[in-house]
Design an enzyme around this catalytic site. Structure first.
Site: not given
Length: 153
Positions: A120-121
């Site tokens: 989850p950047c």
């Protein structure tokens, strides 16, 4: 390598698996009528669909991404950011034992993440609390964060 297209709230996604590992998720994918059959592709699509429906907060998928040792450290950190929470690039640098000034390098590693959403950047924001660059575009980043925490942005 096997691939599959899927629709999502952030547009078409192309899923890539190789040797039993999720190796890439690409934005802006166009449907091409091809649909490789693969148990892992089925599972990736199922978990992403659950995520977009608000029914899944964590992914349980085998992943592998090519990158430098530094990138891999950043990507491993990203997987530990809790659902609905955000951290800053500087915070990641500090937590990994680097000076906060290396936050640009953290941003570059974040932008090179080949497995967005699952890694989850989108949960990384600027030190001022504002949304900053995202490889998939700030609009997608906003959608993903809103899915996790409605009204956040």
């Amino acid at each position: 390598m096997k691939t599959r297209w899927m629709d999502s709230p952030v547009g078409g996604l192309r899923l890539y698996v190789d040797a039993g590992l999720l190796t890439r998720i690409a934005f802006d994918a166009e449907p091409d009528g091809e649909r490789d059959e693969d148990d892992l592709l089925d599972e990736v699509e199922r978990q992403l669909t659950e995520c977009f429906a608000g029914e899944r907060r964590e992914f349980d998928l085998p992943v592998a991404a090519d990158g430098t040792e530094f990138q891999k450290k950043v990507w491993a950190y990203l997987r530990k950011i809790p659902y609905g929470e955000t951290v800053t690039y500087g915070q990641i640098a500090t937590d990994l034992g680097y000076e906060p000034g290396i936050s640009r390098a953290v941003g570059a590693a974040n932008g090179a993440n080949p497995i967005p959403i699952v890694v989850p950047c989108h949960r990384v924001i600027g030190s001022d609390g504002k949304l900053t660059g995202y490889a998939g575009g700030v609009e997608r980043k906003t959608i993903l964060l809103e899915l996790e925490q409605p009204g956040l942005f």
